[in-house]
Scaffold this motif. Sequence first.
Motif, PDB file in Angstrom:
ATOM      1  N   ASP A   1      -7.202   4.735   6.027  1.00 53.69           N
ATOM      2  CA  ASP A   1      -8.374   4.259   5.291  1.00 53.69           C
ATOM      3  C   ASP A   1      -8.170   2.815   4.830  1.00 53.69           C
ATOM      4  O   ASP A   1      -9.075   1.989   4.963  1.00 53.69           O
ATOM      5  CB  ASP A   1      -8.654   5.143   4.073  1.00 53.69           C
ATOM      6  N   GLU A   2      -6.993   2.538   4.299  1.00 55.16           N
ATOM      7  CA  GLU A   2      -6.718   1.206   3.755  1.00 55.16           C
ATOM      8  C   GLU A   2      -6.746   0.124   4.835  1.00 55.16           C
ATOM      9  O   GLU A   2      -7.257  -0.968   4.614  1.00 55.16           O
ATOM     10  CB  GLU A   2      -5.356   1.208   3.061  1.00 55.16           C
TER      11      GLU A   2
ATOM     12  N   ARG B   1      -4.411   8.055   3.997  1.00 55.83           N
ATOM     13  CA  ARG B   1      -4.756   6.977   3.062  1.00 55.83           C
ATOM     14  C   ARG B   1      -4.412   5.608   3.638  1.00 55.83           C
ATOM     15  O   ARG B   1      -5.132   4.630   3.409  1.00 55.83           O
ATOM     16  CB  ARG B   1      -4.097   7.240   1.720  1.00 55.83           C
TER      17      ARG B   1
ATOM     18  N   VAL C   1       0.837  -1.206   0.000  1.00 57.24           N
ATOM     19  CA  VAL C   1       0.000   0.000   0.000  1.00 57.24           C
ATOM     20  C   VAL C   1       0.872   1.257   0.000  1.00 57.24           C
ATOM     21  O   VAL C   1       0.626   2.201  -0.750  1.00 57.24           O
ATOM     22  CB  VAL C   1      -0.942   0.002   1.232  1.00 57.24           C
TER      23      VAL C   1
END
Length: 81
Positions: free
Chosen positions: A50-51, A47, A9
Amino acid sequence: MTEQQFLAVLAPLIEEITGNAFSQEQLDVTFGDLDIDSLNQIEIISRIEDEFDCHIEDSTLRTIRTPRGLLDHISKSTSPA
């Protein structure tokens, strides 16, 4: 979450933001040395949150200096009790 899952990620995010490839060997390099300013660091962390469906407190955000620091914090907060 494993280190490999985290890297899967994080690496594309860093490449998108900086235009530079990111590898596992750079986990201990500071965000500043990776050409990531504070605003971009906040975007990356947001981010990542969120992931991996987690939240990092603002006071903790200020203490995270490296990608490994981020990985360690998220690993602790998402590990099963």
